[in-house]
Structures are given as C-alpha cells and as structure tokens.
Scaffold this motif. Sequence first.
Motif, PDB file in Angstrom:
ATOM      1  N   TYR A 145       0.822  -1.203   0.000  1.00 28.74           N
ATOM      2  CA  TYR A 145       0.000   0.000   0.000  1.00 28.74           C
ATOM      3  C   TYR A 145       0.861   1.260   0.000  1.00 28.74           C
ATOM      4  CZ  TYR A 145      -3.456   3.431   1.573  1.00 28.74           C
ATOM      5  OH  TYR A 145      -4.258   4.545   1.680  1.00 28.74           O
ATOM      6  N   PHE A 146       1.899   1.282   0.846  1.00 32.45           N
ATOM      7  CA  PHE A 146       2.759   2.460   0.936  1.00 32.45           C
ATOM      8  C   PHE A 146       3.592   2.654  -0.332  1.00 32.45           C
ATOM      9  CE2 PHE A 146       2.219   2.109   5.645  1.00 32.45           C
ATOM     10  CZ  PHE A 146       1.655   3.368   5.820  1.00 32.45           C
ATOM     11  N   ILE A 147       4.047   1.556  -0.939  1.00 31.22           N
ATOM     12  CA  ILE A 147       4.788   1.672  -2.196  1.00 31.22           C
ATOM     13  C   ILE A 147       3.872   2.212  -3.296  1.00 31.22           C
ATOM     14  CG2 ILE A 147       6.004   0.385  -3.998  1.00 31.22           C
ATOM     15  CD1 ILE A 147       7.602   0.769  -1.443  1.00 31.22           C
ATOM     16  N   ALA A 148       2.603   1.761  -3.290  1.00 32.23           N
ATOM     17  CA  ALA A 148       1.638   2.272  -4.265  1.00 32.23           C
ATOM     18  C   ALA A 148       1.437   3.773  -4.100  1.00 32.23           C
ATOM     19  CB  ALA A 148       0.300   1.535  -4.107  1.00 32.23           C
ATOM     20  N   ILE A 149       1.305   4.215  -2.849  1.00 34.43           N
ATOM     21  CA  ILE A 149       1.168   5.654  -2.586  1.00 34.43           C
ATOM     22  C   ILE A 149       2.405   6.398  -3.074  1.00 34.43           C
ATOM     23  CG2 ILE A 149       1.092   7.400  -0.756  1.00 34.43           C
ATOM     24  CD1 ILE A 149      -0.734   5.603   0.816  1.00 34.43           C
ATOM     25  N   GLY A 150       3.582   5.815  -2.806  1.00 27.45           N
ATOM     26  CA  GLY A 150       4.823   6.468  -3.214  1.00 27.45           C
ATOM     27  C   GLY A 150       4.913   6.671  -4.712  1.00 27.45           C
ATOM     28  N   PHE A 151       4.711   5.596  -5.494  1.00 26.92           N
ATOM     29  CA  PHE A 151       4.764   5.708  -6.953  1.00 26.92           C
ATOM     30  C   PHE A 151       3.703   6.685  -7.468  1.00 26.92           C
ATOM     31  CE2 PHE A 151       6.861   1.328  -7.340  1.00 26.92           C
ATOM     32  CZ  PHE A 151       8.086   1.880  -7.634  1.00 26.92           C
ATOM     33  N   GLY A 152       2.480   6.533  -6.971  1.00 25.57           N
ATOM     34  CA  GLY A 152       1.379   7.377  -7.441  1.00 25.57           C
ATOM     35  C   GLY A 152       1.583   8.839  -7.106  1.00 25.57           C
ATOM     36  N   LEU A 153       2.045   9.118  -5.877  1.00 23.73           N
ATOM     37  CA  LEU A 153       2.200  10.503  -5.439  1.00 23.73           C
ATOM     38  C   LEU A 153       3.344  11.195  -6.171  1.00 23.73           C
ATOM     39  CD1 LEU A 153       1.071  12.589  -3.475  1.00 23.73           C
ATOM     40  CD2 LEU A 153       2.747  11.818  -1.784  1.00 23.73           C
ATOM     41  N   VAL A 154       4.473  10.498  -6.350  1.00 25.24           N
ATOM     42  CA  VAL A 154       5.614  11.100  -7.047  1.00 25.24           C
ATOM     43  C   VAL A 154       5.230  11.430  -8.491  1.00 25.24           C
ATOM     44  CG1 VAL A 154       7.923  10.647  -7.949  1.00 25.24           C
ATOM     45  CG2 VAL A 154       7.382  10.051  -5.588  1.00 25.24           C
ATOM     46  N   PHE A 155       4.562  10.495  -9.171  1.00 28.31           N
ATOM     47  CA  PHE A 155       4.138  10.746 -10.557  1.00 28.31           C
ATOM     48  C   PHE A 155       3.166  11.916 -10.614  1.00 28.31           C
ATOM     49  CE2 PHE A 155       0.991  10.111 -13.935  1.00 28.31           C
ATOM     50  CZ  PHE A 155       1.821  10.112 -15.047  1.00 28.31           C
ATOM     51  N   PHE A 156       2.188  11.918  -9.724  1.00 26.76           N
ATOM     52  CA  PHE A 156       1.163  12.960  -9.730  1.00 26.76           C
ATOM     53  C   PHE A 156       1.770  14.338  -9.477  1.00 26.76           C
ATOM     54  CE2 PHE A 156      -1.787  15.459  -6.976  1.00 26.76           C
ATOM     55  CZ  PHE A 156      -2.656  15.857  -7.972  1.00 26.76           C
ATOM     56  N   MET A 157       2.620  14.445  -8.450  1.00 23.18           N
ATOM     57  CA  MET A 157       3.176  15.751  -8.083  1.00 23.18           C
ATOM     58  C   MET A 157       4.127  16.275  -9.158  1.00 23.18           C
ATOM     59  SD  MET A 157       3.811  15.532  -3.969  1.00 23.18           S
ATOM     60  CE  MET A 157       4.281  17.254  -3.942  1.00 23.18           C
ATOM     61  N   ALA A 158       5.025  15.413  -9.658  1.00 23.20           N
ATOM     62  CA  ALA A 158       5.987  15.866 -10.660  1.00 23.20           C
ATOM     63  C   ALA A 158       5.295  16.239 -11.963  1.00 23.20           C
ATOM     64  CB  ALA A 158       7.035  14.781 -10.899  1.00 23.20           C
ATOM     65  N   ALA A 159       4.390  15.377 -12.428  1.00 24.05           N
ATOM     66  CA  ALA A 159       3.712  15.638 -13.702  1.00 24.05           C
ATOM     67  C   ALA A 159       2.822  16.877 -13.632  1.00 24.05           C
ATOM     68  CB  ALA A 159       2.886  14.419 -14.118  1.00 24.05           C
ATOM     69  N   SER A 160       2.080  17.024 -12.533  1.00 23.12           N
ATOM     70  CA  SER A 160       1.179  18.175 -12.417  1.00 23.12           C
ATOM     71  C   SER A 160       1.948  19.470 -12.206  1.00 23.12           C
ATOM     72  CB  SER A 160       0.184  17.959 -11.268  1.00 23.12           C
ATOM     73  OG  SER A 160       0.860  17.775 -10.042  1.00 23.12           O
ATOM     74  N   THR A 161       3.021  19.422 -11.398  1.00 24.79           N
ATOM     75  CA  THR A 161       3.802  20.634 -11.119  1.00 24.79           C
ATOM     76  C   THR A 161       4.467  21.168 -12.378  1.00 24.79           C
ATOM     77  OG1 THR A 161       4.235  19.961  -8.839  1.00 24.79           O
ATOM     78  CG2 THR A 161       5.718  21.611  -9.799  1.00 24.79           C
ATOM     79  N   PHE A 162       5.214  20.304 -13.072  1.00 24.94           N
ATOM     80  CA  PHE A 162       5.953  20.777 -14.243  1.00 24.94           C
ATOM     81  C   PHE A 162       5.047  20.934 -15.465  1.00 24.94           C
ATOM     82  CE2 PHE A 162       9.279  19.024 -11.523  1.00 24.94           C
ATOM     83  CZ  PHE A 162      10.149  20.096 -11.489  1.00 24.94           C
ATOM     84  N   GLY A 163       3.967  20.165 -15.520  1.00 25.43           N
ATOM     85  CA  GLY A 163       2.990  20.366 -16.588  1.00 25.43           C
ATOM     86  C   GLY A 163       2.338  21.734 -16.473  1.00 25.43           C
ATOM     87  N   ALA A 164       1.971  22.104 -15.232  1.00 27.92           N
ATOM     88  CA  ALA A 164       1.374  23.423 -15.008  1.00 27.92           C
ATOM     89  C   ALA A 164       2.374  24.533 -15.308  1.00 27.92           C
ATOM     90  CB  ALA A 164       0.892  23.527 -13.558  1.00 27.92           C
ATOM     91  N   THR A 165       3.654  24.279 -15.017  1.00 24.49           N
ATOM     92  CA  THR A 165       4.691  25.272 -15.322  1.00 24.49           C
ATOM     93  C   THR A 165       4.768  25.549 -16.823  1.00 24.49           C
ATOM     94  OG1 THR A 165       6.020  24.617 -13.410  1.00 24.49           O
ATOM     95  CG2 THR A 165       7.168  25.741 -15.204  1.00 24.49           C
ATOM     96  N   ILE A 166       4.727  24.479 -17.624  1.00 27.13           N
ATOM     97  CA  ILE A 166       4.760  24.644 -19.079  1.00 27.13           C
ATOM     98  C   ILE A 166       3.543  25.439 -19.553  1.00 27.13           C
ATOM     99  CG2 ILE A 166       4.594  23.411 -21.279  1.00 27.13           C
ATOM    100  CD1 ILE A 166       6.223  21.175 -20.047  1.00 27.13           C
ATOM    101  N   ALA A 167       2.384  25.071 -19.047  1.00 27.32           N
ATOM    102  CA  ALA A 167       1.146  25.745 -19.462  1.00 27.32           C
ATOM    103  C   ALA A 167       1.198  27.240 -19.122  1.00 27.32           C
ATOM    104  CB  ALA A 167      -0.056  25.081 -18.792  1.00 27.32           C
ATOM    105  N   GLN A 168       1.627  27.569 -17.906  1.00 25.60           N
ATOM    106  CA  GLN A 168       1.695  28.968 -17.495  1.00 25.60           C
ATOM    107  C   GLN A 168       2.716  29.740 -18.324  1.00 25.60           C
ATOM    108  OE1 GLN A 168       2.503  28.707 -13.304  1.00 25.60           O
ATOM    109  NE2 GLN A 168       0.487  27.882 -12.826  1.00 25.60           N
TER     110      GLN A 168
END
Length: 362
Positions: A145-168
């Motif tokens: 469960y914790f490994i799933a959270i780790g993979f999911g959270l890292v992907f979500f935060m990195a993709a959303s953060t830098f994706g939003a940076t490109i858009a802005q």
Amino acid sequence: MSTSATARATNGIWLVAEREISSKLRSKAFMISTGILLLLALVGILIGGFTSKNPEATTVAVTSETASVVEALPNVKVTEVTGRDEAEDLLRSEKVETAVLPGDGPTGYTVVALKDAPGSIVSGLSVSPSVEILDPATTNPLLRYFIAIGFGLVFFMAASTFGATIAQSVVEEKQTRVVEVLLSSISPRTLLAGKVIGNTVLAMAQIIALAAIATVGLIVTGQKEVLSSLGAPIIWFAVFFLFGFVLLAALYAAAASMVSRMEDIGSTTTPIMLLVMAPYFLVIFFNDNPLVLTIMSYVPFSAPVGMPMRLFVGEAQWWEPLVSLVILLASCVAAILIGAKIYENSLLRMGTRVKLAEALRG
C-alpha cells in the motif's frame, strides 16, 4: 532540412531549454518547495523504517510460573508479580498493558487485561492449527500500500507541477506578446521542443533526487530487503516517467496555446490534469487488484505507475515492461505530433479560446 538549418534548430531548442531551467532554478518558491518535498520524503522513510524495526514493547505482568513462556515471546517487557492482586493493581494503574497468570484452560495460562487484550500476546500463547496457503501474497499488504502511494504521489506531483509550469509559461508568453519576438528567431516547434526538454530535465532531476533520498533512507533504517526489491521497479519507473512526462508535457503546451489569458488555462488543461490524477487514485484503491494493475500498466497515461507496481509485487513477466514501453513510445510520438500541430496553429492567435478542431485544421 540543411545541416546549417538543423544546427540552428538544435541551438534554438537548447537555448529555450536552458531558459526554462534557469528561470525555475532562480525561483525561490520552486527551490524551497523542492527542498521541503525531499525533506518530507526522507523524514517519512526514516520514521516508517525505524517504527517498523522498533515497535513499542508490550508491557506484561507475569508470575514465576508464567515468566519463562512470556519472555520467549517477541517484543515484550516483563514485570514479575507475586500474584493476581498485584497484577490487577498494575493493570488498573496502567503500568502494564496485560497480565499472564496461571489458569485452568487448555494452555494452562490466563490473559488478564483492563479493557482489551493485546492480540500479539493472545496469539503468541494460543495453540494454532497448521495453515496451508494455496495462493500466498508476494508482498506485505501494508508495504504494498505504501509503495503504491509512493509511486502514485511522485508521478502525480511531478507531472502536475511541471505540466502546469509549461502551461503557465506558454500563456504568459502569449499574453505579454513575447512569443512574437521569439518566433521571429525560431520556429514554433523549436520553441515547443525547448520547453518540453527543459521541464523534462527538471522533472527527471527531481525524480532522481527522490530515488536517492529513498535509497539513503532505506539503507539508514536497515531495510535492505525492501531496497533490493525496489531496485528494478524504481529504474523502470524513471524510464516510464521520462517518456510519460514528455507525452503529457506536449499536451500541456498544446492545450495552453489555445488560450490567451491565465484565467482560461483550466478550460483546456483540466482533461490532462484528470489523466494525471487518475493513476494516483487507481493505484491507491486497486493496488491489490491484478486486473486493474495490468490494465494500468499498458495504458500510456498510467503505465509509469502501473508497471513498476506490478514489477514490485512480482506480477509482471520479464517481457511486459518492454511491450508497455513500446506502446508508450508510440503514444508519445503521436502526442508530440498532434501537440506540435495544435501549438503551431494556436500560438499566434489572440483573444478568444481557439477551438480544438480549428487548431488541428490550422
């Protein structure tokens, strides 16, 4: 394209990429948020590791008759008493959690507690039947469960953060008319490629830093077994994330180019944000569901999370990551081609939002 034209395009791409990277590295907010993220990751791993290695000992009152059997149980702290009355006094004053006294039951012991008897003591003193598991779990459910959270959270935060940076960045350049100056020197595709490469470098640097932090944390807490089982999945996660982020970055840039105001970014980037969020929630809720994980591991937007997770739990064959990666690469090429067309056709169109059909037609 001639050699000189290719060289100019390459130089233009790297100039734009360097501009994207340097602007981020000069941002105090970005550096502070990255530092906090890395610190939280390290603290979380250290706390989890030390807690799992050193669980709090259960305090138990025993008599001379029961001391030897209780002392043989793992993680207990024994207090010897003369009889039941003294044991009950310790229980009522909450100096011990439970007491193991001589009894008339089949085991010859009685477990006495104030409210609830500790399960570890009861199970340790019980006579258990032999157990045969037909389909044993490959990993600890809590660790999974914790490994799933780790993979999911890292992907979500990195993709959303830098994706939003490109858009802005795209909308800001349109809104300030800087894009017109840029396009007088380089082509729209060169500008797009530079933005994607620059933010991909930053995102991958963050992923590598998080992987290094996780490795250090696991080594310090002595969790070498977990580290050895995570080695290959982390490498595959980095590979899948690289191409998955390029795919998403091209779509973010294309979606942002269709609007001319910051307030309108959400109207075109929300569908992409949902694609980024979906793997995070799916891997948390269905990390023990082989069918959902298998589907996730072949869908381009969720493969960076689904496939490493299946590799960690041992549910993927050796060839499956390769097939999934080929699908992701093909999707990445298609997204870049479509995204570049939308970006090129929408970048100089100001005012109202450009419709998708119009952006594709040009």
